[in-house]
Design a protein around this motif. Structure first.
Motif, PDB file in Angstrom:
ATOM      1  N   PHE A 132       2.007   4.363  -5.791  1.00  0.00           N
ATOM      2  CA  PHE A 132       2.741   4.486  -5.103  1.00  0.00           C
ATOM      3  C   PHE A 132       2.745   4.909  -3.414  1.00  0.00           C
ATOM      4  O   PHE A 132       3.054   5.756  -2.906  1.00  0.00           O
ATOM      5  N   ARG A 133       2.911   3.639  -2.586  1.00  0.00           N
ATOM      6  CA  ARG A 133       3.060   4.600  -1.261  1.00  0.00           C
ATOM      7  C   ARG A 133       3.359   2.547  -0.631  1.00  0.00           C
ATOM      8  O   ARG A 133       4.512   2.145  -1.071  1.00  0.00           O
ATOM      9  N   PHE A 134       3.562   3.470   0.994  1.00  0.00           N
ATOM     10  CA  PHE A 134       4.417   2.788   1.667  1.00  0.00           C
ATOM     11  C   PHE A 134       3.708   1.009   1.756  1.00  0.00           C
ATOM     12  O   PHE A 134       4.503  -0.069   1.730  1.00  0.00           O
ATOM     13  N   HIS A 135       2.591   1.415   1.505  1.00  0.00           N
ATOM     14  CA  HIS A 135       1.540  -0.554   1.894  1.00  0.00           C
ATOM     15  C   HIS A 135       1.092  -0.421   0.113  1.00  0.00           C
ATOM     16  O   HIS A 135       0.417  -0.996   0.457  1.00  0.00           O
ATOM     17  N   SER A 136       2.506   0.267  -0.387  1.00  0.00           N
ATOM     18  CA  SER A 136       1.420   0.074  -2.275  1.00  0.00           C
ATOM     19  C   SER A 136       1.126  -1.630  -3.118  1.00  0.00           C
ATOM     20  O   SER A 136       1.779  -2.518  -2.149  1.00  0.00           O
ATOM     21  N   GLY A 137       0.458  -1.589  -3.203  1.00  0.00           N
ATOM     22  CA  GLY A 137       0.503  -3.739  -4.675  1.00  0.00           C
ATOM     23  C   GLY A 137       1.513  -3.169  -5.309  1.00  0.00           C
ATOM     24  O   GLY A 137       3.103  -2.425  -5.281  1.00  0.00           O
ATOM     25  N   MET A 138       1.469  -3.639  -6.650  1.00  0.00           N
ATOM     26  CA  MET A 138       2.531  -4.041  -7.449  1.00  0.00           C
ATOM     27  C   MET A 138       1.825  -2.733  -8.152  1.00  0.00           C
ATOM     28  O   MET A 138       1.121  -2.756  -8.834  1.00  0.00           O
ATOM     29  N   PRO A 139       3.224  -1.690  -8.718  1.00  0.00           N
ATOM     30  CA  PRO A 139       3.632  -1.401  -9.228  1.00  0.00           C
ATOM     31  C   PRO A 139       3.442  -1.122 -10.531  1.00  0.00           C
ATOM     32  O   PRO A 139       3.199  -2.330 -11.271  1.00  0.00           O
ATOM     33  N   VAL A 140       2.877  -0.163 -11.708  1.00  0.00           N
ATOM     34  CA  VAL A 140       2.124  -0.366 -13.019  1.00  0.00           C
ATOM     35  C   VAL A 140       2.462   1.015 -13.399  1.00  0.00           C
ATOM     36  O   VAL A 140       2.904   2.219 -12.770  1.00  0.00           O
ATOM     37  N   ILE A 182      12.227   7.488  -2.574  1.00  0.00           N
ATOM     38  CA  ILE A 182      12.428   7.407  -1.069  1.00  0.00           C
ATOM     39  C   ILE A 182      11.967   8.908  -0.810  1.00  0.00           C
ATOM     40  O   ILE A 182      11.430   8.612  -0.007  1.00  0.00           O
ATOM     41  N   PRO A 183      11.945   9.806  -0.656  1.00  0.00           N
ATOM     42  CA  PRO A 183      10.722  11.023  -0.394  1.00  0.00           C
ATOM     43  C   PRO A 183       9.604  10.959  -0.633  1.00  0.00           C
ATOM     44  O   PRO A 183       9.008  10.503   0.819  1.00  0.00           O
ATOM     45  N   LEU A 184       9.439  10.146  -1.156  1.00  0.00           N
ATOM     46  CA  LEU A 184       7.614   9.477  -1.191  1.00  0.00           C
ATOM     47  C   LEU A 184       7.487   8.526  -0.717  1.00  0.00           C
ATOM     48  O   LEU A 184       6.341   8.128   0.615  1.00  0.00           O
ATOM     49  N   LEU A 185       8.360   7.085  -0.086  1.00  0.00           N
ATOM     50  CA  LEU A 185       8.481   6.044   0.889  1.00  0.00           C
ATOM     51  C   LEU A 185       8.349   6.652   1.622  1.00  0.00           C
ATOM     52  O   LEU A 185       7.967   6.725   2.565  1.00  0.00           O
ATOM     53  N   LEU A 186       8.936   7.967   2.637  1.00  0.00           N
ATOM     54  CA  LEU A 186      10.242   8.590   4.146  1.00  0.00           C
ATOM     55  C   LEU A 186       8.514   9.032   4.436  1.00  0.00           C
ATOM     56  O   LEU A 186       7.208   9.426   5.111  1.00  0.00           O
ATOM     57  N   LEU A 187       7.744  10.604   3.209  1.00  0.00           N
ATOM     58  CA  LEU A 187       6.845  10.965   3.760  1.00  0.00           C
ATOM     59  C   LEU A 187       5.194   9.759   4.080  1.00  0.00           C
ATOM     60  O   LEU A 187       4.921  10.754   5.087  1.00  0.00           O
ATOM     61  N   ASP A 188       4.883   8.458   3.150  1.00  0.00           N
ATOM     62  CA  ASP A 188       3.711   7.666   3.558  1.00  0.00           C
ATOM     63  C   ASP A 188       4.773   7.720   4.632  1.00  0.00           C
ATOM     64  O   ASP A 188       4.095   7.120   5.498  1.00  0.00           O
ATOM     65  N   HIS A 189       5.857   6.746   4.704  1.00  0.00           N
ATOM     66  CA  HIS A 189       6.278   6.325   6.080  1.00  0.00           C
ATOM     67  C   HIS A 189       5.825   6.998   7.002  1.00  0.00           C
ATOM     68  O   HIS A 189       5.132   6.583   7.929  1.00  0.00           O
ATOM     69  N   ALA A 190       6.214   8.395   7.252  1.00  0.00           N
ATOM     70  CA  ALA A 190       5.685   9.109   8.315  1.00  0.00           C
ATOM     71  C   ALA A 190       4.731   9.043   9.061  1.00  0.00           C
ATOM     72  O   ALA A 190       3.948   9.520   9.882  1.00  0.00           O
ATOM     73  N   SER A 191       3.953   9.109   7.250  1.00  0.00           N
ATOM     74  CA  SER A 191       2.604   9.583   7.765  1.00  0.00           C
ATOM     75  C   SER A 191       1.598   8.375   8.715  1.00  0.00           C
ATOM     76  O   SER A 191       0.478   8.615   9.005  1.00  0.00           O
ATOM     77  N   LEU A 192       1.472   7.315   7.810  1.00  0.00           N
ATOM     78  CA  LEU A 192       1.619   5.983   8.502  1.00  0.00           C
ATOM     79  C   LEU A 192       1.983   5.537  10.328  1.00  0.00           C
ATOM     80  O   LEU A 192       0.960   5.564  10.473  1.00  0.00           O
ATOM     81  N   GLU A 193       2.827   6.599  10.609  1.00  0.00           N
ATOM     82  CA  GLU A 193       3.907   6.303  12.265  1.00  0.00           C
ATOM     83  C   GLU A 193       2.527   6.938  13.155  1.00  0.00           C
ATOM     84  O   GLU A 193       2.213   6.842  13.989  1.00  0.00           O
ATOM     85  N   LEU A 194       2.640   8.381  12.316  1.00  0.00           N
ATOM     86  CA  LEU A 194       1.041   8.959  13.187  1.00  0.00           C
ATOM     87  C   LEU A 194      -0.371   8.962  12.906  1.00  0.00           C
ATOM     88  O   LEU A 194      -0.710   8.704  14.266  1.00  0.00           O
ATOM     89  N   LYS A 195      -0.080   7.958  11.866  1.00  0.00           N
ATOM     90  CA  LYS A 195      -2.015   7.663  12.082  1.00  0.00           C
ATOM     91  C   LYS A 195      -1.909   6.623  13.002  1.00  0.00           C
ATOM     92  O   LYS A 195      -2.880   5.771  13.785  1.00  0.00           O
ATOM     93  N   ALA A 196      -1.327   5.905  13.046  1.00  0.00           N
ATOM     94  CA  ALA A 196      -0.778   4.102  14.408  1.00  0.00           C
ATOM     95  C   ALA A 196      -0.684   4.298  15.445  1.00  0.00           C
ATOM     96  O   ALA A 196      -1.462   4.059  16.792  1.00  0.00           O
ATOM     97  N   ALA A 197      -0.065   5.399  15.663  1.00  0.00           N
ATOM     98  CA  ALA A 197       0.049   6.509  17.143  1.00  0.00           C
ATOM     99  C   ALA A 197      -1.835   6.752  17.203  1.00  0.00           C
ATOM    100  O   ALA A 197      -2.270   6.419  18.913  1.00  0.00           O
ATOM    101  N   GLN A 198      -2.041   7.511  16.565  1.00  0.00           N
ATOM    102  CA  GLN A 198      -3.609   7.983  16.294  1.00  0.00           C
ATOM    103  C   GLN A 198      -4.488   6.869  16.584  1.00  0.00           C
ATOM    104  O   GLN A 198      -5.699   7.017  17.870  1.00  0.00           O
TER     105      GLN A 198
END
Length: 210
Positions: free
Chosen positions: A202-210, A36-52
């Motif tokens: 692992f990222r918000f848009h990552s594929g199958m985890p290994v 969850i912490p990494l999910l939220l961190l990457d989610h925040a980054s993606l929201e910022l990139k989407a605005a940019q």
């Protein structure tokens, strides 16, 4: 294995689910719930990139007033989502360090044309698919989250679905619907390959985890 709470689809994203070629694998959801912490961190980054990204489109293609209005609204909403994510992170004592980008966005851009108007059309189509995939992932993971995050992610469905449609509408103003559909097929295939293939990070848009 995830114990799925319900087989019912949350309202408001039927069009998104028909548009995408695949659903998020359960293995990604299991990993996300554990990260969850990494999910939220990457989610925040993606929201910022989407605005940019929306602001970049405004600067480059500002002669189109429909684009100006849609991207201005999108940028404001994405920044608001960014603020909401970092507020949740702060309340949970989750730091906001720099995190490297996953392979998804770069993989989606591999077939981006360099000449106009193809570059604009492809950028808009990719934007639509990214918004659609985000919406799908919010819907997929929401039932497995705690009450606060479930409510938050479900609240994002409507805006993400609208962003997806806005991008496609703008692309359809540049070229024919037939060409938009053809380019969407290219990038939807790329999305499916990225989502269903193995991913070491692992990222918000990552594929199958290994």
């Amino acid at each position: 294995m995830l114990d799925t709470p319900s087989n019912q689809t949350l309202p408001g994203i039927d069009t998104v689910l028909r548009f995408l070629l695949c659903r998020t694998p359960d293995s990604w959801v299991s990993r996300a719930v554990a990260e969850i912490p990494l999910l939220l961190l990457d989610h925040a980054s993606l929201e910022l990139k989407a605005a940019q990204q929306a602001q970049t489109l405004i600067r480059r293609y500002g002669a189109n007033f429909d684009l100006l209005n849609k991207m201005s609204r999108l940028a404001r909403e994405e920044l608001r989502h960014f603020e909401q994510v970092i507020a949740i992170m702060e309340s949970r004592s989750i730091d906001y360090p720099m995190v490297s980008a996953g392979r998804y966005a770069a993989g989606m851009r591999k077939n981006l044309r360099k000449e106009e108007p193809g570059k604009l059309v492809d950028t808009l189509v990719i934007g639509a698919i990214i918004e659609a995939r985000s919406c799908e992932r919010f819907e997929k993971i929401a039932p497995f989250l705690d009450a606060e995050l479930k409510k938050f992610y479900m609240s994002l469905l409507k805006s993400e679905a609208r962003h997806f449609q806005d991008y496609l509408v703008l692309a359809g103003q540049v070229v024919s619907e037939t060409e938009v559909a053809a380019r969407a097929a290219v990038f939807l295939t790329a999305d499916k390959e990225l989502i269903e293939s193995a991913d070491t990070e692992f990222r918000f848009h990552s594929g199958m985890p290994v």
